[in-house]
Structures are given as C-alpha cells and as structure tokens.
Motif scaffolding. Structure first.
Motif, short mmCIF file in Angstrom:
data_model
loop_
_atom_site.label_atom_id
_atom_site.label_comp_id
_atom_site.label_asym_id
_atom_site.label_seq_id
_atom_site.Cartn_x
_atom_site.Cartn_y
_atom_site.Cartn_z
N MET A 143 0.83 -1.20 0.00
CA MET A 143 0.00 0.00 0.00
C MET A 143 0.88 1.26 0.00
O MET A 143 2.01 1.25 0.50
N GLN A 144 0.34 2.35 -0.54
CA GLN A 144 1.03 3.63 -0.42
C GLN A 144 1.14 3.99 1.06
O GLN A 144 0.19 3.81 1.82
N GLU A 145 2.28 4.53 1.46
CA GLU A 145 2.48 4.87 2.86
C GLU A 145 1.91 6.26 3.14
O GLU A 145 2.62 7.23 3.42
N ARG A 146 0.60 6.32 3.05
CA ARG A 146 -0.15 7.54 3.32
C ARG A 146 -1.36 7.18 4.18
O ARG A 146 -1.73 6.00 4.27
N PRO A 147 -2.01 8.14 4.82
CA PRO A 147 -3.23 7.82 5.59
C PRO A 147 -4.22 7.04 4.73
O PRO A 147 -4.55 7.47 3.62
N THR A 148 -4.66 5.90 5.23
CA THR A 148 -5.43 4.96 4.40
C THR A 148 -6.67 4.47 5.14
O THR A 148 -6.62 4.14 6.32
N LEU A 149 -7.78 4.41 4.42
CA LEU A 149 -9.03 3.85 4.94
C LEU A 149 -9.22 2.43 4.43
O LEU A 149 -9.04 2.18 3.23
N PHE A 150 -9.59 1.53 5.34
CA PHE A 150 -10.12 0.21 4.99
C PHE A 150 -11.63 0.29 5.23
O PHE A 150 -12.06 0.57 6.36
N VAL A 151 -12.44 0.05 4.22
CA VAL A 151 -13.89 0.16 4.35
C VAL A 151 -14.53 -1.13 3.88
O VAL A 151 -14.19 -1.64 2.80
N GLU A 152 -15.46 -1.66 4.67
CA GLU A 152 -16.13 -2.90 4.29
C GLU A 152 -17.64 -2.69 4.23
O GLU A 152 -18.22 -2.03 5.10
N PHE A 153 -18.24 -3.26 3.19
CA PHE A 153 -19.69 -3.24 3.03
C PHE A 153 -20.19 -4.66 2.94
O PHE A 153 -19.51 -5.54 2.40
N GLY A 154 -21.39 -4.91 3.47
CA GLY A 154 -21.98 -6.24 3.42
C GLY A 154 -23.45 -6.18 3.08
O GLY A 154 -24.14 -5.20 3.39
N GLY A 155 -23.95 -7.24 2.46
CA GLY A 155 -25.36 -7.32 2.09
C GLY A 155 -25.50 -8.11 0.80
O GLY A 155 -24.66 -8.96 0.49
N THR A 156 -26.52 -7.84 0.05
CA THR A 156 -26.63 -8.46 -1.27
C THR A 156 -25.60 -7.84 -2.20
O THR A 156 -25.08 -6.75 -1.94
N GLU A 157 -25.31 -8.53 -3.29
CA GLU A 157 -24.29 -8.01 -4.21
C GLU A 157 -24.70 -6.65 -4.77
O GLU A 157 -23.86 -5.75 -4.90
N ALA A 158 -25.99 -6.48 -5.07
CA ALA A 158 -26.45 -5.21 -5.63
C ALA A 158 -26.27 -4.07 -4.62
O ALA A 158 -25.82 -2.97 -4.97
N ILE A 159 -26.64 -4.35 -3.37
CA ILE A 159 -26.50 -3.32 -2.33
C ILE A 159 -25.04 -2.96 -2.11
O ILE A 159 -24.67 -1.79 -2.02
N VAL A 160 -24.19 -3.98 -2.05
CA VAL A 160 -22.76 -3.74 -1.82
C VAL A 160 -22.17 -2.91 -2.96
O VAL A 160 -21.43 -1.94 -2.71
N ASN A 161 -22.49 -3.25 -4.19
CA ASN A 161 -21.97 -2.50 -5.33
C ASN A 161 -22.44 -1.05 -5.31
O ASN A 161 -21.68 -0.12 -5.63
N ASP A 162 -23.70 -0.85 -4.94
CA ASP A 162 -24.24 0.51 -4.86
C ASP A 162 -23.55 1.32 -3.77
O ASP A 162 -23.19 2.49 -3.96
N GLN A 163 -23.33 0.69 -2.61
CA GLN A 163 -22.67 1.37 -1.50
C GLN A 163 -21.22 1.71 -1.85
O GLN A 163 -20.73 2.80 -1.54
N LEU A 164 -20.54 0.79 -2.50
CA LEU A 164 -19.16 1.03 -2.92
C LEU A 164 -19.08 2.22 -3.89
O LEU A 164 -18.18 3.08 -3.76
N ALA A 165 -19.99 2.25 -4.81
CA ALA A 165 -19.99 3.33 -5.79
C ALA A 165 -20.23 4.68 -5.11
O ALA A 165 -19.58 5.69 -5.45
N THR A 166 -21.16 4.70 -4.17
CA THR A 166 -21.45 5.94 -3.45
C THR A 166 -20.26 6.38 -2.61
O THR A 166 -19.90 7.57 -2.58
N PHE A 167 -19.63 5.41 -1.95
CA PHE A 167 -18.46 5.77 -1.14
C PHE A 167 -17.35 6.31 -2.02
O PHE A 167 -16.65 7.26 -1.65
N ARG A 168 -17.18 5.74 -3.20
CA ARG A 168 -16.13 6.22 -4.10
C ARG A 168 -16.40 7.67 -4.50
O ARG A 168 -15.47 8.49 -4.59
N GLU A 169 -17.66 8.00 -4.75
CA GLU A 169 -18.01 9.38 -5.08
C GLU A 169 -17.71 10.33 -3.92
O GLU A 169 -17.21 11.44 -4.12
N ILE A 170 -18.02 9.88 -2.69
CA ILE A 170 -17.74 10.71 -1.52
C ILE A 170 -16.24 10.92 -1.36
O ILE A 170 -15.76 12.04 -1.15
N ALA A 171 -15.48 9.83 -1.46
CA ALA A 171 -14.04 9.92 -1.29
C ALA A 171 -13.42 10.85 -2.33
O ALA A 171 -12.44 11.57 -2.04
#
Length: 469
Positions: free
Chosen positions: A279-307
C-alpha cells in the motif's frame, strides 16, 4: 466514606494463606500458587508494573465461582476475575494480593437458538471459538477486539472493535447475564426477550464494570446473519484531515458500513513490512460493506463518489474472500507489525474516543503532538465511531523517554475529554486511567463509588481498579 483497602501483608507467607489452604482442599490441582502461574495472571499485556495474586483458582461452573466468592467474602480476600489476560490498562493486576479467578475452563457454548438469533455461553468462551462453532448456522457474533478475548472479559470491559460502527459494542449485543455477587449469591439480569421494561437495567450495570461489582459467568448474546456478499475498499489520502473528512461525510450520508478503519502513514508502513502488502504509505481507509451483491456494489460506488471529493491518491476494492482476509489480517496484526518498527521496544497502547465531528481535530492534533514529542507511535482507528488507538513503541527502561510517553498520554486523554469525548473508547479504566475518569465525569464518579460500596461493601471485587484510592 472511602472503600476499604486490603493489607498486602509481610514478605513471606501470603496474608490470605488460610483461605488458600481451604480452596486447595476444595479445588486440588485447579488451585495454583506456582510463581510463574501467578505472574501470568498479573498484568502482562500493558506497560504498567505487574502485581501478582497470591493464588490462582481455575473454576468450571457458576456454582464453583459462588463457592470462591462466598469464602473470600467471609475473610475479606480480594478476587480478581481473569479471562484471557488481554487487558491493556492493567485490569487484572492484584495490588492487594488475593485470588485470581481464572474462567478460562468455563468455555462451554451452552445453547444456540438459531431461530431467535441468540446463544448462551459460559464466560470463558472466546470470540473465535464461538464464531467457529456458529459457522454452519449462517450466523455470527460480530464484536471483534484485536485479541481473541473471552466473551465474559469483553462484557466486563464493554469491548467493541472494528465492526462497532455497524453492530454496536458489547452493551448492544447482550440480552442477559448470570453474575455471581461478592457474597456468592447468583443473579440473573435478563431473559432472552429482545426488549424489556422490567425494572432497572442491571445487565448494563455489569457491562463495563471491569469485575469490580461481581463475576460474570454466563452470557446470552445476540447473533447476526452473515452477509451474503462482502467487499472491501482501500483508499489512500494525502492527509489525515482528508481521510477523516471522508469518514464523517460517509457516516452523515447514511452508508451502511460494516467496518471503516483508518491507518496513518506510519501504521501503513508497519503493515506493509509485516504482512507483505504494498500500500502507499499515506493515511489509508479500509472500508467494508456487506449485504446483497447489488446493495454492496451501490454502497461502494457511493463511497467512491464521496471519497473523490477529498482528493484520494488511490482507490482499490477487493471482494474475493482471500483478498479481504489478507487485508483484515493485516489490520488485526498491527501489534506485531508495530513491534518491528523499533526492535527491542515495548508496545504501549492507549485509546480515546470523540464525537465524530471532532475526529479530524483530535487525530490531527495528536499526530502533531507525536511528532513534537519524538515518539514512534502509529495511529489506527475505528473511525466510524470516533475511536482511535495510539501504539507507542517505547524503551520502558529509559526514564526520560517514559516521562515523555506518559506526558503524551496525559495530553491525549485531556484532549479527548476537552472535545466532549472519553479517555477510553475500548480499553477500559483499570489502573491506568483512573484519574482521568474524575476529569471526564466529575461528581458521577462519587455515585459509582456509592454503587460499589453498596454491592461490594468489603471491596473484595478487583480492588484498585476504576477508582483512585
């Protein structure tokens, strides 16, 4: 009125020898006065001086615990409950000698109620043992402090861990307890019902009491369904501020995070070296999502937009079980990773927790304080609930360095309290943070002491913890 104190006796024969002799006759080889065994039941995982008990009793049933407490109460002998010995604030030290009551052999999973999603366990069952047993049911117990702690010990310290942002802490996942009181009486604090308005909430009185009010011997805990699909995102940022702002925004947006952990640049360096990551030696977030595949993919996409609003340097995600396991193993192995940053040093752990809106302020100020103080001290945090840990790699034989270390810890505790936070989000008070409890809660501590005197008038239950003399 102060709590009664206990004599440590003269050098030589333990002051509680008569009680030890009686217990030896009752428990046989399940009582030990061996020096090594006693030392193993003192403080071994924290930097505070170790203080050994006079003897160790290995109990197997609630009734045996009751026998021990009844006898010790009659003779005014201290009792220190012991789970797996992973306390980080010297919670199982024996400053007045007495009996260490080891519950490790009380490790039976008594009943699993799959339809009701709960189970009843003895206090010595560990979290890994429980989840291994539950694997075929599709259920799991979510609280995961870094160590493989006992469920009873986790209740006594109100433990949490990486999944607290989604599932809460121990206080949110216990329905009822069996507790042996200081006089040996056996009490049950709740039923298997999911809610109750019947009387005082005695269950939560004992959760977080650190063994100072009684001994937890059995627990009824909530279980949760294992998500059908899980994915982890790893996101590096140029600054701690940017990473914290991402966390705050994701929480306010209402994302259903399973876990969200923040590692500073030094902690990332340690994990890379120990766990073979890149990993890059910079401040790093580990984020986990759980649920159905559709929900997880949607949450990941939203988090990516926020980040993306906070200038991330990288964004990667892993959904394969082996990839996720590797990342979370690296997170849970930070103790060993940190030790390699400074070979020969000792690990001094401390933690605080602040309101999520003050997370960036507290973490950035702490990071700057570490640099000014000249410490080797990576930061890792359960940042979804405002909790972070500082792991100080110190030469405990160097008086000047330890003075700097203690002063830093004092400032960290005071900084969190000044931000309307707490001096400990997970580790507990034990011996190490007693004076900060008064700073945090003021006169409330006097009412805690009143409860202690009422339930434990002889002060035999884990004396010297939580309250200053």
């Amino acid at each position: 009125m102060d709590l009664p104190m206990h004599s440590t006796g003269a050098t030589g024969e333990p002051p509680h020898q008569a009680v030890i002799d009686i217990l030896a006759g009752r428990f046989g080889d399940r009582l030990s006065t061996n020096r090594t065994v006693r030392q193993q039941h003192a403080n071994t995982t924290a930097w505070h001086p170790a203080k050994s008990p006079d003897a160790v009793v290995f109990a197997r049933t609630t009734e045996e615990v009751s026998e021990v407490l009844r006898l010790c109460s009659e003779h005014g002998v201290p009792v220190i409950p012991f789970g797996t010995g992973t306390s980080l604030e010297a919670g199982m030290n024996a400053p007045f000698g007495g009996i260490s009551l080891d519950l490790g052999q009380m490790n039976v999973i008594l009943r699993v109620n799959e339809e009701d999603m709960d189970c009843v366990v003895q206090a010595g069952v560990t979290r890994k043992q429980l989840n291994t047993d539950l694997r075929s049911t599709g259920l799991f117990f979510p609280i995961d402090p870094g160590a493989d702690a006992s469920i009873g010990g986790m209740a006594s310290t109100r433990a949490s861990g990486t999944s607290a942002v989604r599932y809460g802490t121990m206080k949110d996942n216990i329905l009822g307890l069996t507790v042996v009181m200081p006089d040996g009486a056996i009490c049950k604090t709740g039923t298997r019902a999911r809610k109750s308005s019947a009387g005082y909430d005695m269950t939560r009185l004992f959760i977080g009491a650190e063994g100072t009010l009684g001994v937890i011997t059995e627990l009824t805990v909530k279980l949760h369904g294992i998500p059908s699909h899980t994915a982890v995102a790893v996101c590096a940022f140029p600054t701690l501020q940017a990473a914290c702002d991402t966390v705050i925004t994701a929480i306010r947006f209402g994302l259903q995070l399973e876990r969200i952990e923040l590692l500073d640049d030094l902690q990332v360096r340690a994990c890379n070296a120990y766990s073979g990551l890149a990993m890059q030696e910079r401040p790093t977030l580990f984020v986990e999502f759980g649920g159905t595949e559709a929900i997880v993919n949607d949450q990941l996409a939203t988090f990516r937009e926020i980040a993306a609003e906070f200038g991330p340097l990288s964004f990667d995600n892993a959904s394969a079980p082996d990839e996720r396991q590797r990342l979370w193993s690296a997170r849970h192995d930070v103790y060993w990773a940190c030790l390699q940053l400074r070979p020969g040093s000792k690990f001094i752990a401390t933690d605080v927790c602040v309101p999520i809106s003050r997370l960036a302020d507290c973490m950035v100020a702490t990071h700057e304080d570490i640099a000014r103080t000249g410490l080797v001290a990576p930061i890792v945090g359960h940042v979804g609930d405002g909790n972070f840990h500082v792991s100080i790699m110190a030469d405990t034989e160097n008086a000047e360095e330890m003075a700097r270390t203690k002063a830093f810890i004092d400032r960290l505790n005071s900084r969190a309290i000044a931000m309307d936070g707490t001096c400990t989000g997970e580790h507990g008070i034990g011996e190490g943070k007693r004076r900060f409890l008064r700073q945090e809660l003021g006169v409330t501590v006097d009412y805690m002491r009143l409860l202690k005197r009422t339930l434990d008038p002889k002060n035999i239950m884990n004396p010297g913890k939580i309250f200053e003399a």
